[in-house]
Design a protein around this motif. Structure first.
Motif, PDB file in Angstrom:
ATOM      1  N   ARG A 212       0.825  -1.213   0.000  1.00 38.32           N
ATOM      2  CA  ARG A 212       0.000   0.000   0.000  1.00 38.32           C
ATOM      3  C   ARG A 212       0.856   1.259   0.000  1.00 38.32           C
ATOM      4  O   ARG A 212       0.354   2.349  -0.285  1.00 38.32           O
ATOM      5  N   ASP A 213       2.152   1.106   0.301  1.00 37.81           N
ATOM      6  CA  ASP A 213       3.056   2.254   0.368  1.00 37.81           C
ATOM      7  C   ASP A 213       3.942   2.276  -0.870  1.00 37.81           C
ATOM      8  O   ASP A 213       4.875   1.481  -0.997  1.00 37.81           O
ATOM      9  N   PRO A 214       3.705   3.196  -1.815  1.00 38.14           N
ATOM     10  CA  PRO A 214       4.501   3.241  -3.059  1.00 38.14           C
ATOM     11  C   PRO A 214       5.996   3.431  -2.809  1.00 38.14           C
ATOM     12  O   PRO A 214       6.818   2.997  -3.619  1.00 38.14           O
ATOM     13  N   GLN A 240      -1.492  -4.525  -9.823  1.00 42.12           N
ATOM     14  CA  GLN A 240      -1.101  -5.925  -9.747  1.00 42.12           C
ATOM     15  C   GLN A 240      -0.227  -6.317 -10.937  1.00 42.12           C
ATOM     16  O   GLN A 240       0.740  -7.078 -10.793  1.00 42.12           O
ATOM     17  N   ALA A 241      -0.559  -5.804 -12.111  1.00 45.35           N
ATOM     18  CA  ALA A 241       0.259  -6.085 -13.290  1.00 45.35           C
ATOM     19  C   ALA A 241       1.665  -5.497 -13.124  1.00 45.35           C
ATOM     20  O   ALA A 241       2.667  -6.122 -13.503  1.00 45.35           O
ATOM     21  N   ARG A 242       1.747  -4.284 -12.567  1.00 48.55           N
ATOM     22  CA  ARG A 242       3.050  -3.668 -12.336  1.00 48.55           C
ATOM     23  C   ARG A 242       3.861  -4.469 -11.322  1.00 48.55           C
ATOM     24  O   ARG A 242       5.078  -4.637 -11.465  1.00 48.55           O
ATOM     25  N   LEU A 243       3.183  -4.962 -10.272  1.00 43.34           N
ATOM     26  CA  LEU A 243       3.877  -5.777  -9.272  1.00 43.34           C
ATOM     27  C   LEU A 243       4.420  -7.045  -9.904  1.00 43.34           C
ATOM     28  O   LEU A 243       5.574  -7.432  -9.653  1.00 43.34           O
ATOM     29  N   LEU A 244       3.614  -7.669 -10.749  1.00 45.64           N
ATOM     30  CA  LEU A 244       4.045  -8.904 -11.405  1.00 45.64           C
ATOM     31  C   LEU A 244       5.290  -8.669 -12.244  1.00 45.64           C
ATOM     32  O   LEU A 244       6.225  -9.489 -12.246  1.00 45.64           O
TER      33      LEU A 244
END
Length: 413
Positions: A212-214, A240-244
């Motif tokens: 939650r913290d960029p 979520q796509a960026r995290l992946l």
């Protein structure tokens, strides 16, 4: 061995846990270790030992093998060894048994104990065996070493908790990505850390990131080993796509989430080879009492209380209550009760979050749980504890005499 009990190559003080129900033996052992310059903590039974092990590491554990009057088969001690070794394979356990207990001592060694000692023991023999057991790894760094990643923090005797501990022991040593789910405050982070503690990288703390913290996201760049990801289920599909895309290949992910329903299929595959669901307290009510005793002792240490005892009526309240904030809420209520206690006795009235008997309002209870049964058990426990003195029982429950009489009539008491 020097005259004061110190080993020439083990100059640091030891921290020893003695699990022994005989107060005379416990007192004599305490004096011996204090005179030798070491610290000894005493647990009267395995449950008390698990609570202490959840708080700190010990250089060695001295374990009696029988705790119930009339029992001499050593099964209680063997069960304790099995649980301790499952959570901490490096534990140094020395069992204490009677001269007739050679068979039990052999079984204990096969279960993982490092050595055994026959009663009545000589002080030089006891210190020498501790020296041999501790010398293999050196003394623990401190009597209060953080055990936040230790599996023994997952206290509870319920089938649900034992099943979860067994799963953690099985998957922890693998490289599988694990997602720990459950209600907030139920102990999800502790379960996630227990997975890491069972892994081959347990000696290195995992990278922790609250998604939650960029500002924490850049820590993922070039990360290796294990990462503990909090709240991936709070991200939208784009995040979520960026995290992946940002998760390096080979990085083991242990995630903490409310649930998996909001994860995209691609992120679900990356983060969740296996889900471990932490059971809510209402599904393991007896564990609430075990946890409350643990939290009471932790608070007693923090606030300088010599000892703390939960009354039967208090324990009935604990088991019957649906805690809105799960284990975290239970811990807060118990800590407050210990802080406000004058005599170290925690009664039912001290555990009421708001209003008389209001903890018994079921918010998310299992279908088989009946409010009436819980209230009846509370009243029965209070009456038994105060020998049917209505005034004292009513005071303990935080209600008036008239209300108690009405409730008794309602439940046929």
């Amino acid at each position: 061995m020097s005259a004061d009990g110190q080993s020439s190559d083990l100059s640091s003080p030891w921290t020893i846990l003695l699990v022994e129900d005989d107060p005379v033996v416990a007192r004599a052992t305490d004096i011996l270790f204090r005179l030798a310059g070491h610290r000894l903590d005493i647990a009267a039974d395995p449950q008390a030992a698990y609570s202490l092990l959840a708080r700190r590491r010990y250089d060695a554990i001295l374990l009696d093998m029988n705790f119930t009057a009339g029992r001499t088969n050593g099964e209680e001690g063997l069960s304790c060894i099995a649980r301790i070794m499952a959570e901490d394979p490096d534990a140094r356990i020395i069992v204490i048994t009677a001269h007739s207990g050679i068979r039990i001592a052999v079984a204990a060694m096969q279960a993982g104990a490092r050595d055994f000692l026959m009663k009545p023991w000589r002080k030089d023999d006891l210190l020498a065996k501790c020296t041999a057991a501790i010398g293999a790894r050196g003394p623990a760094a401190s009597p209060s070493v953080d055990r936040s990643g230790g599996g023994l923090l997952l206290l509870g005797n319920s089938v649900a908790m034992e099943s979860m501990r067994a799963t953690i022991r099985r998957v922890g040593p693998t490289v599988a990505n694990i997602c720990v789910t459950g209600r907030s405050g139920s102990g999800r982070t502790l379960a996630a850390l227990a997975v890491h503690a069972a892994s081959r990288e347990a000696d290195r703390p995992p990278l922790r990131i609250d998604l939650r913290d960029p500002e924490q996201w850049p820590s993922l760049d070039g990360a290796h080993g294990t990462v503990l990801l909090r709240h991936p289920d709070r991200l939208d599909a784009v995040a979520q796509a960026r995290l992946l895309d940002r998760l390096p290949p080979g990085l083991r992910c242990i995630s903490v989430a409310n649930g998996l329903g909001s994860l995209t299929p691609a992120l679900h595959r990356r983060l969740c080879t296996l889900e471990i669901a932490v059971p809510p307290l209402h599904a393991r009510r007896d564990d609430a009492v075990v946890l409350a005793r643990h939290f009471a002792q932790v608070a007693a240490e923090a606030y300088g209380h010599a000892s703390v005892r939960l009354t039967p009526a208090a324990e009935a309240v604990l088991a019957a209550t649906d805690w809105p904030d799960e284990v975290r809420g239970l811990a807060a209520v118990v800590e407050r009760a210990v802080l406000l206690s004058d005599d170290g006795v925690i009664d039912a009235a001290a555990l009421r979050p708001v209003g008389p008997l209001s903890p018994l309002v079921a918010t998310d209870a299992a279908p088989a749980f009946r409010l009436e049964d819980a209230e009846r058990s509370m009243i029965e426990a209070a009456l038994k504890e105060h020998r049917h003195n209505i005034s004292r029982a009513a005071s303990a429950l935080g209600i008036s005499r008239g209300t108690l009489y009405r409730r008794m009539a309602q439940h046929g008491l």
